[in-house]
Design a protein around this motif. Sequence first.
Motif, short mmCIF file in Angstrom:
data_model
loop_
_atom_site.label_atom_id
_atom_site.label_comp_id
_atom_site.label_asym_id
_atom_site.label_seq_id
_atom_site.Cartn_x
_atom_site.Cartn_y
_atom_site.Cartn_z
N PHE A 179 2.26 -0.98 8.30
CA PHE A 179 0.86 -1.14 7.92
C PHE A 179 0.02 -1.78 9.02
O PHE A 179 0.52 -2.62 9.78
CB PHE A 179 0.76 -2.00 6.65
CG PHE A 179 1.49 -1.43 5.47
CD1 PHE A 179 0.92 -0.43 4.70
CD2 PHE A 179 2.76 -1.87 5.15
CE1 PHE A 179 1.59 0.11 3.62
CE2 PHE A 179 3.44 -1.34 4.07
CZ PHE A 179 2.86 -0.34 3.29
N PRO A 234 -0.22 -4.49 3.69
CA PRO A 234 -0.42 -3.23 2.96
C PRO A 234 -1.89 -2.97 2.71
O PRO A 234 -2.66 -3.88 2.37
CB PRO A 234 0.35 -3.47 1.65
CG PRO A 234 1.44 -4.43 2.03
CD PRO A 234 0.80 -5.35 3.05
N SER A 235 -2.30 -1.73 2.87
CA SER A 235 -3.72 -1.39 2.83
C SER A 235 -4.38 -1.75 1.51
O SER A 235 -5.55 -2.15 1.47
CB SER A 235 -3.89 0.10 3.12
OG SER A 235 -3.36 0.42 4.39
N GLY A 236 -3.64 -1.62 0.42
CA GLY A 236 -4.21 -1.95 -0.88
C GLY A 236 -4.53 -3.43 -1.00
O GLY A 236 -5.59 -3.81 -1.51
N CYS A 269 -9.18 4.11 3.48
CA CYS A 269 -8.62 5.47 3.36
C CYS A 269 -7.87 5.86 4.63
O CYS A 269 -6.77 6.44 4.57
CB CYS A 269 -9.73 6.47 3.07
SG CYS A 269 -10.49 6.30 1.44
N HIS A 301 -4.60 3.66 4.97
CA HIS A 301 -3.56 4.05 4.02
C HIS A 301 -2.97 5.40 4.41
O HIS A 301 -1.74 5.59 4.34
CB HIS A 301 -4.15 4.12 2.61
CG HIS A 301 -3.13 4.40 1.55
ND1 HIS A 301 -2.00 3.62 1.38
CD2 HIS A 301 -3.05 5.38 0.61
CE1 HIS A 301 -1.27 4.10 0.38
NE2 HIS A 301 -1.89 5.18 -0.09
N SER A 350 -0.56 4.81 7.21
CA SER A 350 0.67 4.16 6.78
C SER A 350 1.62 5.15 6.10
O SER A 350 2.85 5.05 6.25
CB SER A 350 0.35 3.01 5.82
OG SER A 350 -0.40 2.01 6.47
N LEU A 356 -3.99 4.82 -4.45
CA LEU A 356 -2.71 4.15 -4.22
C LEU A 356 -1.65 4.62 -5.21
O LEU A 356 -0.50 4.89 -4.83
CB LEU A 356 -2.90 2.63 -4.32
CG LEU A 356 -3.69 1.99 -3.18
CD1 LEU A 356 -4.13 0.58 -3.57
CD2 LEU A 356 -2.85 1.95 -1.90
N PHE A 405 2.66 0.02 -1.76
CA PHE A 405 1.44 0.72 -2.15
C PHE A 405 0.86 0.11 -3.43
O PHE A 405 -0.35 0.13 -3.63
CB PHE A 405 1.70 2.20 -2.40
CG PHE A 405 1.96 3.02 -1.17
CD1 PHE A 405 2.07 2.44 0.09
CD2 PHE A 405 2.11 4.41 -1.27
CE1 PHE A 405 2.31 3.20 1.22
CE2 PHE A 405 2.34 5.18 -0.14
CZ PHE A 405 2.46 4.58 1.11
#
Length: 253
Positions: A13, A18-20, A60, A63, A66, A203, A232
């Motif tokens: 990431f 983590p992107s979330g 966006c 993610h 990743s 996600l 995620f």
Amino acid sequence: MNQNAEPLCLDYFPTGVPSGISFDMTLHDVSKACDRSATGLSRVNEICFIGLVSYFEAFCKDHFASIINIEPTLLKGLRNSGHDTSIDPERLLDFRDDWVVKLGFLVSEKYDFGTAQKINALFMALLKISPFSKDEAKEYEAVLRDRNLLVHHGGTITLAYANQTSAPPANKSYTPYYDSLVVTADYFDQRLTFIRDIAAKLLRATYSALNSYIHQSGEQYSEERKKALDAFLWRYEDEPDADEHDIDDADTH
């Protein structure tokens, strides 16, 4: 990471987050920054709204990158759909032994995530999913129209904007080049909720789709790689003293 070491789950990431989770933290920050006492024009709220849309686009892209870092074989679907997946091999040398978890970043940085249609096309090519429904895509188009009005015209209503906007606030008519778009706290919160829900939906959808892809391919993931996929659905938890305007955890079930 040395040549023989397995990447850790956070290596997949950007910034090791983590992107979330990163996006949830960003939403928390911009929500805190919103001026909730403003009743008229608020430059602070305008900037918060512009940032909201920009950060969603970055989410966006991050993610998407990743996902490719975790499962590079998905590049084949992108290429077969007509997307440019080429990389200058020399750029990989900058990462030495870490290049295996940088592929997604190098590929994704050339893609445009600026509209719902473009986001849908990219994720459809990657994992056969569409983050936006037709109605959601129309709603996001309106969000972008407002964002562009602020960025390119300082919020002053143009004739083109007035003609494109069918439902002005409070059912009032806009007077082009006289009235301005007013970003109130309620206006901002409604768009934040919409964007947050799209992100949470994306996600969940990518988690499910990638799990299905892995199952069908019969590939066995290492423990750290599986953790990266599970990440995620990791969520940022609000601070204990969060007030009523802070964002809630998105549903991950």
